[in-house]
Design a protein around this motif. Structure first.
Motif, PDB file in Angstrom:
ATOM      1  N   GLY A 130      35.669  37.978  -6.891  1.00  0.00           N
ATOM      2  CA  GLY A 130      36.738  36.981  -6.848  1.00  0.00           C
ATOM      3  C   GLY A 130      37.062  36.552  -5.429  1.00  0.00           C
ATOM      4  O   GLY A 130      37.225  35.351  -5.143  1.00  0.00           O
ATOM      5  N   ALA A 131      37.166  37.505  -4.511  1.00  0.00           N
ATOM      6  CA  ALA A 131      37.441  37.179  -3.103  1.00  0.00           C
ATOM      7  C   ALA A 131      36.280  36.406  -2.505  1.00  0.00           C
ATOM      8  O   ALA A 131      36.476  35.448  -1.742  1.00  0.00           O
ATOM      9  N   ARG A 132      35.054  36.808  -2.842  1.00  0.00           N
ATOM     10  CA  ARG A 132      33.874  36.098  -2.328  1.00  0.00           C
ATOM     11  C   ARG A 132      33.868  34.646  -2.778  1.00  0.00           C
ATOM     12  O   ARG A 132      33.543  33.733  -1.999  1.00  0.00           O
ATOM     13  N   MET A 133      34.232  34.385  -4.030  1.00  0.00           N
ATOM     14  CA  MET A 133      34.270  33.016  -4.530  1.00  0.00           C
ATOM     15  C   MET A 133      35.246  32.153  -3.734  1.00  0.00           C
ATOM     16  O   MET A 133      34.940  31.020  -3.353  1.00  0.00           O
ATOM     17  N   VAL A 134      36.446  32.692  -3.486  1.00  0.00           N
ATOM     18  CA  VAL A 134      37.451  31.934  -2.731  1.00  0.00           C
ATOM     19  C   VAL A 134      36.983  31.722  -1.298  1.00  0.00           C
ATOM     20  O   VAL A 134      37.170  30.643  -0.713  1.00  0.00           O
ATOM     21  N   LEU A 135      36.345  32.726  -0.706  1.00  0.00           N
ATOM     22  CA  LEU A 135      35.817  32.570   0.642  1.00  0.00           C
ATOM     23  C   LEU A 135      34.745  31.488   0.677  1.00  0.00           C
ATOM     24  O   LEU A 135      34.747  30.630   1.576  1.00  0.00           O
ATOM     25  N   ASP A 136      33.835  31.489  -0.304  1.00  0.00           N
ATOM     26  CA  ASP A 136      32.806  30.451  -0.339  1.00  0.00           C
ATOM     27  C   ASP A 136      33.416  29.068  -0.566  1.00  0.00           C
ATOM     28  O   ASP A 136      32.951  28.080   0.014  1.00  0.00           O
ATOM     29  N   ALA A 137      34.439  28.985  -1.402  1.00  0.00           N
ATOM     30  CA  ALA A 137      35.114  27.700  -1.604  1.00  0.00           C
ATOM     31  C   ALA A 137      35.729  27.208  -0.299  1.00  0.00           C
ATOM     32  O   ALA A 137      35.630  26.023   0.046  1.00  0.00           O
ATOM     33  N   ALA A 138      36.343  28.116   0.453  1.00  0.00           N
ATOM     34  CA  ALA A 138      36.950  27.745   1.738  1.00  0.00           C
ATOM     35  C   ALA A 138      35.880  27.317   2.737  1.00  0.00           C
ATOM     36  O   ALA A 138      36.066  26.353   3.497  1.00  0.00           O
ATOM     37  N   LYS A 139      34.749  28.006   2.757  1.00  0.00           N
ATOM     38  CA  LYS A 139      33.650  27.609   3.640  1.00  0.00           C
ATOM     39  C   LYS A 139      33.182  26.191   3.319  1.00  0.00           C
ATOM     40  O   LYS A 139      32.921  25.382   4.222  1.00  0.00           O
ATOM     41  N   GLN A 140      33.064  25.899   2.042  1.00  0.00           N
ATOM     42  CA  GLN A 140      32.593  24.574   1.640  1.00  0.00           C
ATOM     43  C   GLN A 140      33.537  23.476   2.119  1.00  0.00           C
ATOM     44  O   GLN A 140      33.103  22.488   2.714  1.00  0.00           O
ATOM     45  N   VAL A 141      34.834  23.645   1.882  1.00  0.00           N
ATOM     46  CA  VAL A 141      35.758  22.562   2.236  1.00  0.00           C
ATOM     47  C   VAL A 141      35.985  22.480   3.745  1.00  0.00           C
ATOM     48  O   VAL A 141      36.403  21.439   4.259  1.00  0.00           O
ATOM     49  N   ALA A 142      35.678  23.560   4.467  1.00  0.00           N
ATOM     50  CA  ALA A 142      35.771  23.538   5.931  1.00  0.00           C
ATOM     51  C   ALA A 142      34.465  23.089   6.572  1.00  0.00           C
ATOM     52  O   ALA A 142      34.384  22.962   7.798  1.00  0.00           O
TER      53      ALA A 142
END
Length: 412
Positions: free
Chosen positions: A367-379
């Motif tokens: 779950g944390a990895r998914m949110v981190l990857d989502a943040a990487k994408q939008v950044a």
């Protein structure tokens, strides 16, 4: 959302590592993840007000509980900081994330760490299957005589799709091919160096053997060692961070919406609920969690997203996620596979990271990895697996047979 929750950044371990073979233990993984995360974001221990750990089965795999105390053990500067652990099977660190966001929204703290972690490759595979089997389902009532409980359960999900709408194995194979291909782009992926032959995604029993029912080897997420840490902040905390690091606040990703639902623990009860509701969705509570996230983010549907990171512990799980996100009508997920909507260069890429099948699935970290990857994408920091122009990404993380469901919308 009532109050802004910003994502300052984080860190993910290389999911291809086998930590036991390196003569390392759970604390080593925890400490490295925390230290690398702080180095990546430029945060010090004194900047972090509270912390949460997501973990499923450290007691079984490592003989270790009470993981909140790992923060101060990893760095004495954290001694005295509030910290605790959360468990919800594969959704453990999503529940940790929800608790952290609630604390920020309540005004308790300005910077909160969420660290998801699991060590699973330190024991034989059949024993690992047993440890992650009954503990996340109704122990003693489900899969009591099944060798591989989770392939069995998610084969049954495919059976339900087949019963209601029809399901072809080639479409499940198409999901697997996309996720393994995406993983080739991700330097942290467990399967980045794996090679496949012309029959690897077929119904050839040697190249792609049956594990249980309709689930074959390439349909399965991985047994993985790994951890991910994400640092969340209030508006006040993000403004202070942006000023210190010369950043524009509007360029820092934030959690724009969330959804959370919990259904009965047994698969039979969930399937019965779905039938009684007369819903076209097999899991109405999963659809509800996604729609709650959409509503809080003030978006109209899945095509307001630029990418999705979804739970694909098995290909049938992603097949379910496709129509539950509304990418297609219920029962028509196959269309998004055939027309390449979910491909890396498609209209709505799903699992550009490689997902649980390609990237890996350290259960408590996912779950944390998914949110981190989502943040990487939008950044714009996802490197070779960056989706061009991504500004809003959705996640879907489930625990057990979709017992616990958490969805986040991350944007800027």
């Amino acid at each position: 959302m009532a109050n802004d929750v910003f994502i300052l950044g984080g860190y993910q371990t290389d999911f291809s590592r086998n930590w036991a073979r390196e003569n390392l233990e759970l604390m080593d993984m925890f400490k490295e993840t925390l230290e690398e995360g702080m180095a990546e974001t430029g945060l010090a221990a004194t900047d972090i007000d509270a912390a949460h750990v997501g973990n499923f089965t450290a007691e079984l795999f490592c003989g270790q509980g009470h993981l909140g105390g790992f923060f101060a053990e990893a760095d004495p500067a954290f001694s005295g900081m509030p910290a605790g652990r959360h468990e919800a099977a594969c959704a453990s660190s999503s529940i940790a994330m929800l608790s952290a966001t609630a604390e920020i929204e309540a005004g308790r703290y300005d910077v909160v760490a969420v660290l998801g972690i699991e060590m699973m490759r330190n024991i034989p595979g059949d024993q690992a299957a047993k440890f992650i089997g009954g503990t996340a389902m109704w122990a003693g009532h489900e899969c009591t005589d099944v060798k591989y409980p989770w392939p069995h359960m998610f084969s049954r999900l495919g059976d339900e799709y087949d019963r209601r709408y029809g399901l072809k194995q080639q479409h499940l194979a198409g999901i697997a091919e996309v996720n393994f291909a995406n993983a080739k782009r991700n330097p942290n992926a467990q399967t980045k160096k794996w090679e496949f032959g012309p029959k690897s995604f077929t119904e050839d029993n040697e190249a792609n053997p049956v594990i249980d029912g309709r689930i074959r080897r390439q349909d399965c997420g991985q047994v993985t060692d790994g951890a991910a840490v994400v640092f969340l902040a209030s508006r006040k905390g993000a403004e202070k961070y942006a000023s210190k690091h010369g950043l524009a606040l509007e360029n820092i990703p934030r959690i724009q919406g969330w959804g959370h639902s919990v259904a009965p623990i047994s698969l039979d009860s969930k399937l019965a609920e779905g039938m009684k509701s007369n819903s076209p969705y097999i899991f109405p509570h999963v659809r509800r969690a996604i729609m709650d996230a959409f509503g809080r983010a003030a978006i109209n549907g899945s095509f307001d997203l630029d990418a999705i990171e979804t739970h694909d512990c098995f290909t049938t799980t992603e097949y379910m996620a496709i129509d539950h996100f509304g990418i297609t009508k219920p029962g028509e997920s196959w269309k998004a596979i055939e027309d390449s909507t979910i491909a890396f260069d498609g209209k709505l890429p799903v699992n550009p990271s490689g997902g649980l099948i390609g990237l890996g699935h350290p259960v408590g970290a996912t779950g944390a990895r998914m949110v981190l990857d989502a943040a990487k994408q939008v950044a714009g920091k996802a490197g070779d697996y960056q989706v061009e122009g991504a500004r809003r990404v959705g996640t879907l993380n489930i625990g057990g047979s979709a017992t616990t469901t958490v969805s986040f919308i991350v944007g800027r």
